[in-house]
Design a protein around this motif. Structure first.
Motif, short mmCIF file in Angstrom:
data_model
loop_
_atom_site.label_atom_id
_atom_site.label_comp_id
_atom_site.label_asym_id
_atom_site.label_seq_id
_atom_site.Cartn_x
_atom_site.Cartn_y
_atom_site.Cartn_z
N GLU A 441 0.82 -1.22 0.00
CA GLU A 441 0.00 0.00 0.00
C GLU A 441 0.85 1.26 0.00
OE1 GLU A 441 -3.01 0.27 3.05
OE2 GLU A 441 -3.28 2.39 2.56
N GLN A 442 1.82 1.33 0.90
CA GLN A 442 2.65 2.54 0.92
C GLN A 442 3.50 2.62 -0.34
OE1 GLN A 442 5.58 2.75 4.06
NE2 GLN A 442 5.89 4.95 3.80
N TYR A 447 3.11 5.21 -7.76
CA TYR A 447 2.26 5.39 -8.94
C TYR A 447 1.42 6.66 -8.86
CZ TYR A 447 3.19 0.74 -10.76
OH TYR A 447 3.80 -0.35 -11.30
N HIS A 448 1.16 7.08 -7.63
CA HIS A 448 0.13 8.11 -7.46
C HIS A 448 0.65 9.49 -7.14
CE1 HIS A 448 -2.25 4.62 -7.72
NE2 HIS A 448 -2.04 4.20 -6.49
N GLN A 449 1.90 9.56 -6.70
CA GLN A 449 2.43 10.82 -6.23
C GLN A 449 3.54 11.28 -7.18
OE1 GLN A 449 2.35 11.60 -1.79
NE2 GLN A 449 4.48 11.11 -2.07
N LEU A 487 4.59 10.11 2.91
CA LEU A 487 5.88 9.43 3.00
C LEU A 487 5.88 8.18 2.14
CD1 LEU A 487 6.45 9.84 6.83
CD2 LEU A 487 7.67 11.03 4.98
N MET A 488 7.00 7.95 1.47
CA MET A 488 7.07 6.85 0.52
C MET A 488 7.84 5.66 1.11
SD MET A 488 6.38 8.75 -2.58
CE MET A 488 7.27 7.93 -3.87
N HIS A 520 14.96 -0.43 3.89
CA HIS A 520 13.60 -0.02 3.50
C HIS A 520 13.24 1.26 4.24
CE1 HIS A 520 12.55 -3.59 1.12
NE2 HIS A 520 13.48 -4.14 1.87
N VAL A 521 13.32 2.36 3.56
CA VAL A 521 12.97 3.64 4.16
C VAL A 521 11.46 3.82 4.01
CG1 VAL A 521 13.27 6.14 3.96
CG2 VAL A 521 15.22 4.62 3.63
N ARG A 522 10.78 3.98 5.15
CA ARG A 522 9.32 4.16 5.11
C ARG A 522 8.88 5.39 5.89
NH1 ARG A 522 6.10 -0.38 4.26
NH2 ARG A 522 7.19 -2.31 3.76
#
Ligand code: B3K
Ligand code: ZN
Length: 881
Positions: A441-442, A447-449, A487-488, A520-522
């Motif tokens: 999801e994150q 795709y969206h931002q 945040l990605m 993994h930067v979240r």
């Protein structure tokens, strides 16, 4: 042409069409002046749609001859038909009925190169995205899938070749020197994949036996006399077909596969089912007429279009917002193919360079949009580097996150689940989630931002504690209509490079999920603490360019030089030297703007020399390492208040310093790399030529006279070496006798070969400095110049406006004025091409004030005509907004 209506299309407005078209029969009667099209549509009302719901079909500049409903000619009051559409207010109440629509077309006068047009006498089509509606009235949208049967009738002499999609069914002679052919495509497809070709072309044939043993007849159709130049494309096609079977388990599904090369085409190529149509630039090649870059492009584009057969054709897009579903994925596939055919690190570096050169400026300027846009005014303007290249990066990141096995499983699930359907990005992501059990999801924000995320990183080493700590912070800059960003999930591959050049395996990690060499930067900030580190390592971050981000790392010159010599990841190693070059160039630029001399560090010059001489590195890699960032790269890194003249001066200073500091190494290597033996376009040989030609440029920057380049020009036995020498002469020795003679000789030798002459135009369009404007203007009056050939326009005007920073962005606006005049001329016949050219002004706000003002005037002039096409109006208004 399609005038701007101002209408905006929004993703949330999607709803299925009331009627589907399970089958269509098309009959084309091709004539010298006009073409008659009869379309028989089988329509089916959806179950949940009430009887008699109005039927609305798309059209674009169409002329209706007549219309029949279920075989009976319709009375004029029964429908409303105009150039832009056809509406039947009360269609038959039966669930299924038939429409017979006859339209009259004038392909010879269709300069848009959309729909049916003629190129050098050949009838051909381009229907993606909305060209089919220029042929007949139709629900011209990708979620309407139909089985096509196509009959083509033409004069036998004018068009011995009659092609459409699918398999050939029947052909025969008719009276009066005419003949016909019938084609049937059993795979339901959207209208944008329809194609027709008719004309007098030569053919090269071959065959391919699929993994399951089916024989496919392959054919490439080219202009007479150019058959030999299609051999490489045929070889690339067969390699693509085999590779897709071996790597993805995907087989071809028809009895024939046709490729046609035409000389007037708005794009690279088109993946029409079973009948790919190509810009001949991406088919024709031999050593005397094509460069190594041309060979590599042909291999990649042949593969790309072929791969679409599964990713795009068997599974297509629900609507045009989903364009990246087929394009991003197919670019990823063609990148992987080229990496397997050539050198993986060299290919990856080339991808990174392309992404930064084309996609980053888009993402950082007024035309920024998400990989999956939410709205558009003109869909033709969304065939962008963001949709294609960033779309591919997103697929690559899915593989990085899932690992190769789950990625393969996810892709297989997607292909099986949606075969024969028109799908969405949500469907695509869900297949990977289902196959891997992971939550994306994150990640889906990619795709969206819109916008290029930035990663800032610092590191510290605590020797006493044996701990290496990395601070990472993510931020996404605002983009048009998206001021607040979420945040990605950013996967950063990394390594901790020890003093001996080997990676150190930490004993423990805290602060972020780290899996298989990926952080993994979240969150906004992560403090990642690696334990059990006995010696101070150097951080190598975003290895392999695992995420398409900008990286601001506080790293010292010696650490970067260490990575440039030692990093085990060749992409990161290249990046380290490139960062050193960029930093030196920016310092030089600021010095020059402050009226001081630019100077370059001896250590950097020596590092570059050592890499040039490092025989453990393949030549193609060394060529990339020694390529100093382009003026446009430097401008992008500087970001604001750009003065292109100072950038050019800084760059010339660095190249001259490299040449002066490494003259011996470079000259020796240049001599040793001289071609011996017969020509081969393979990656290894191409790499040697690439390195030698970078060295030629560097050595010439340090030379007072053009001897070396003139000698290479005279002796060259292939186009790569010849074009490279011509460019060095024209750019480094403008006006010299040798240069004038080389340009003359090139034209005399290749004057009747348009694809080769495009290189001649390109070379002159990129001569740096103020004088380029007059030269380009004179070339627009050259007898070989034509506004109706897109390749020629791109070679001269496209190259000038995107690659000639000092000429195009002249402070007095002369470059812009020439550009505006030409773009508006082109717009009258080919709006799509004009709009594409106009994107050259997208970074205008980053120029220094005087040039910015001139650019604003140019954009205002482009926006001035009252009846602009939707294509150009859309680009210009967004750029000015
Ligand atoms: N799908 C085509 C591009 C169509 C562009 C229309 N303006 C080629 C490709 O991406 O393979
Ligand atoms: Zn494509």
């Amino acid at each position: 042409m399609r005038k701007d209506t101002g209408r905006i299309f929004r993703i949330e407005d999607y709803r299925p069409c009331d009627y589907t078209v399970p089958a269509i029969e098309l009959a084309f009667t091709l004539g010298a002046d006009e073409t008659l099209v009869t379309a028989q549509l089988t329509l089916e009302r959806r179950e949940d749609v009430p009887e008699g719901a109005p039927l609305v079909l798309d059209g674009d500049e169409l002329a209706l001859v007549d219309l029949a409903i279920d075989g009976k000619t319709a009375a004029p009051g029964a429908y409303e038909a105009g150039p832009q559409g056809l509406t039947i207010a009360r269609p038959p109440s039966a669930r299924r009925f038939r429409l017979t629509i006859r339209t009259r077309l004038d392909p010879a006068r269709n300069g848009t190169l959309m729909g049916l047009f003629r190129s050098s006498g050949v009838w051909c089509t381009q229907c993606e995205p909305e060209g089919f509606r220029r042929i007949t009235y139709f629900p011209d949208r990708p979620d309407i899938l139909s089985v096509y049967t196509v009959r083509i009738e033409a004069d036998r002499d004018a068009a011995p070749l009659l092609l459409s999609n699918g398999n050939p069914v029947e052909r025969g002679d008719l009276e009066g020197g005419r003949h016909y052919a019938v084609w049937h495509d059993p795979f339901p497809k959207p209208s944008y994949l329809f194609a027709l070709v008719a004309g007098d072309l030569a053919v090269v044939t071959d065959s391919f036996v699929t993994a399951s043993g089916r024989e496919v007849a392959l054919a490439i159709h080219v202009e007479h006399g150019k058959e030999a130049r299609a051999a490489y494309a045929m070889d690339a096609l067969k390699r693509s077909m085999r590779w897709d079977e071996e790597v993805f388990g995907l087989e071809y599904d028809l009895d024939v596969f046709n490729i046609v090369a035409v000389s007037d085409f708005n794009m690279g190529a088109m993946e029409n089912k079973g009948l790919n149509i190509f810009n001949d630039k991406y088919v024709l090649a031999d050593e005397r007429t094509a460069t190594d870059a041309d060979f590599a492009n042909i291999e990649a584009i042949i593969a790309h279009e072929y791969f679409h057969n599964w990713t795009g054709n068997r599974i297509t897009c629900r609507d045009w917002f989903q364009l990246c579903l087929k394009e991003g994925l197919t670019v990823f596939r063609d990148h992987e193919f080229s990496a397997d055919m050539r050198s993986r690190p060299v290919k990856r570096i080339a991808e990174v360079r392309t992404l930064r050169a084309h996609q980053f400026p888009e993402d950082q300027g007024p035309l920024a949009h998400p990989v999956r846009p939410r709205r558009y005014r003109e869909i033709n303007n969304f065939y962008t580097a963001t949709v294609y290249e960033k779309g591919s990066e997103v697929v690559r990141m899915i593989r990085t996150i899932l690992g190769p096995d789950d990625f393969r499983r996810g892709l297989k699930l997607y292909l099986e689940r949606h075969d024969g359907e028109a799908a969405t990005i949500e469907d695509f992501i869900r297949a990977f989630e289902d196959a891997s059990g992971r939550d994306l999801e994150q990640f889906a924000l990619w795709y969206h931002q819109a916008g290029t995320p930035n990663i800032a990183a610092t590191s510290t080493y605590d020797a006493a504690a044996g701990a290496f700590t990395v601070e990472i912070e993510q931020s996404v800059p605002p983009t048009p209509s998206e001021s607040r960003k979420r945040l990605m999930h950013i996967p950063l591959a990394f390594g901790l490079v020890g003093p001996d050049g080997r990676d150190i395996e930490p004993a423990s990690v805290e602060g972020a999920t780290v899996e298989n060499g990926v952080i993994h930067v979240r969150k906004r900030r992560h403090t990642v603490r690696f334990g059990g580190i006995e010696e101070r390592p150097v951080l190598s971050l975003n290895r392999g360019f695992s995420a398409p981000v900008t990286l601001a790392m506080e790293q010292s010159g010696p650490d970067l030089a260490f990575l440039a010599r030692n990093d085990g990841d060749l992409v990161a190693r290249w990046q380290a030297l490139n960062t050193l070059f960029t930093e030196a160039l920016i310092r030089g630029y600021h010095a020059i703007r402050a009226q001081k001399a630019a100077s370059f560090d001896d250590g950097l010059i020596a590092t570059a020399g050592a890499i040039a001489a490092d025989e453990t590195l393949e030549p193609a890699y060394r060529a990339l390492a020694l390529t100093v960032p382009a003026e446009t790269d430097i401008a992008r890194e500087i970001g604001a208040d750009i003065n292109p003249d100072a950038i050019l001066a800084a760059r010339e200073g660095l190249v001259a310093a490299l040449a002066a500091g490494n003259a011996g190494i470079f000259a020796d290597l240049y001599g040793r790399l001289a071609d011996s033996g017969p020509f081969s376009p393979d990656a290894r040989s191409a790499g040697r030529r690439a390195l030698r030609n970078v060295l030629l440029d560097h050595l010439s920057a340090g030379a007072a006279a053009p001897e070396r380049a003139a000698a290479q020009f005279a002796d060259a036995t292939n186009m790569t070496d010849k074009a490279a020498a011509m460019t060095v002469l024209a750019h480094r020795f403008p006006g010299h006798g040798e240069t004038v003679e080389a340009l003359r000789a090139f034209e005399a030798r290749h004057g009747d070969d348009p694809l080769v002459m495009d290189k001649w135009y390109q070379t002159q369009a990129t001569v740096p400095g103020a004088s380029a404007v007059a030269m380009v203007e004179a070339l627009t009056r050259h007898r070989g110049f034509s506004l109706s050939n897109p390749n020629r326009v791109r070679a001269l005007i496209g190259t000038f406006s995107t690659m000639n920073q000092t000429g195009f962005h002249r402070p007095d606006g002369a470059g812009y004025r020439l550009f505006v005049k030409t773009v508006l001329d082109i717009e009258k016949r080919n709006p799509q091409l004009a709009a594409r050219l106009a994107t050259a002004l997208r970074s205008w706000r980053s120029l220094e004030p005087e040039r910015q003002e001139a650019a604003r005037e140019a954009l205002t002039a482009l926006a001035a005509p009252p009846d602009l096409s939707s294509d150009l109006r859309d680009i210009v208004e967004r750029t000015l907004a």
